[in-house]
Motif scaffolding. Sequence first.
Motif, short mmCIF file in Angstrom:
data_model
loop_
_atom_site.label_atom_id
_atom_site.label_comp_id
_atom_site.label_asym_id
_atom_site.label_seq_id
_atom_site.Cartn_x
_atom_site.Cartn_y
_atom_site.Cartn_z
N ALA A 69 0.82 -1.22 0.00
CA ALA A 69 0.00 0.00 0.00
C ALA A 69 0.85 1.27 0.00
O ALA A 69 0.40 2.30 -0.50
CB ALA A 69 -0.94 0.00 1.21
N THR A 70 2.05 1.20 0.54
CA THR A 70 2.90 2.40 0.63
C THR A 70 3.96 2.47 -0.46
O THR A 70 4.76 3.40 -0.47
CB THR A 70 3.58 2.48 2.01
N ARG A 71 3.97 1.52 -1.39
CA ARG A 71 4.95 1.51 -2.48
C ARG A 71 4.68 2.65 -3.43
O ARG A 71 3.61 2.76 -4.00
CB ARG A 71 4.88 0.17 -3.20
N GLU A 72 5.66 3.49 -3.62
CA GLU A 72 5.49 4.65 -4.50
C GLU A 72 5.88 4.32 -5.93
O GLU A 72 6.74 3.48 -6.18
CB GLU A 72 6.34 5.82 -3.98
N LYS A 73 5.27 5.03 -6.86
CA LYS A 73 5.59 4.86 -8.27
C LYS A 73 7.05 5.23 -8.54
O LYS A 73 7.68 4.67 -9.42
CB LYS A 73 4.67 5.72 -9.14
N ALA A 74 7.57 6.18 -7.76
CA ALA A 74 8.95 6.63 -7.95
C ALA A 74 9.96 5.53 -7.64
O ALA A 74 11.13 5.63 -8.03
CB ALA A 74 9.22 7.85 -7.06
N ALA A 75 9.54 4.48 -6.96
CA ALA A 75 10.44 3.37 -6.62
C ALA A 75 10.68 2.44 -7.81
O ALA A 75 11.53 1.57 -7.75
CB ALA A 75 9.87 2.57 -5.45
N VAL A 76 9.95 2.66 -8.89
CA VAL A 76 10.04 1.79 -10.06
C VAL A 76 10.97 2.41 -11.10
O VAL A 76 10.86 3.59 -11.42
CB VAL A 76 8.64 1.57 -10.69
N ASP A 77 11.87 1.61 -11.63
CA ASP A 77 12.74 2.02 -12.73
C ASP A 77 12.56 0.98 -13.85
O ASP A 77 13.17 -0.09 -13.82
CB ASP A 77 14.20 2.09 -12.28
N LEU A 78 11.70 1.31 -14.81
CA LEU A 78 11.41 0.36 -15.88
C LEU A 78 12.60 0.16 -16.81
O LEU A 78 12.77 -0.91 -17.38
CB LEU A 78 10.19 0.83 -16.69
N GLU A 79 13.45 1.17 -16.96
CA GLU A 79 14.63 1.03 -17.83
C GLU A 79 15.61 0.01 -17.26
O GLU A 79 16.17 -0.80 -18.00
CB GLU A 79 15.32 2.38 -18.02
#
Length: 149
Positions: A69-79
């Motif tokens: 629930a607290t996982r932010e989109k900014a934590a994702v690096d698709l590259e």
Amino acid sequence: MVQVFAVAKGLAERNVAELTLVKVEAEKKRQRHTKEGLHAILTYEWTPEWLRRGIRLALVSLQRREDIATREKAAVDLEKNTIRVSPGKTQNYDYPVHLEIVMSEALRAVVKESLASPVVCPYLIHYSPKARKREQLDVKRHRNAVTED
């Protein structure tokens, strides 16, 4: 307290409050979901899309619901095909745990689905509530965020 005083002063014969039944709450009975139960939740159209994504994200990432629930989109690096995870239960440690996980195909699919959602929110799992009440907004990190519970 008043009853005890009244008994001590001889104004009452006994403490009536002692006759009151004490509420005993039943112990919560928890059990794990069955594979069939999870399948039903994930396939029924009445299940909200955000809940389906949250369950799938939990299953493929093996994270706790509070961390999902607290996982932010900014934590994702698709590259780089990675996702940064900082489990909430380690935040009070002397040395908190921070992980960078290489995403599997299944994890990447759920993450991309969450990122593609039209709802504006900095968190991966989110929804647009039908009504916004002040007491609900006060406990949320963002108006479209999902609470940990």
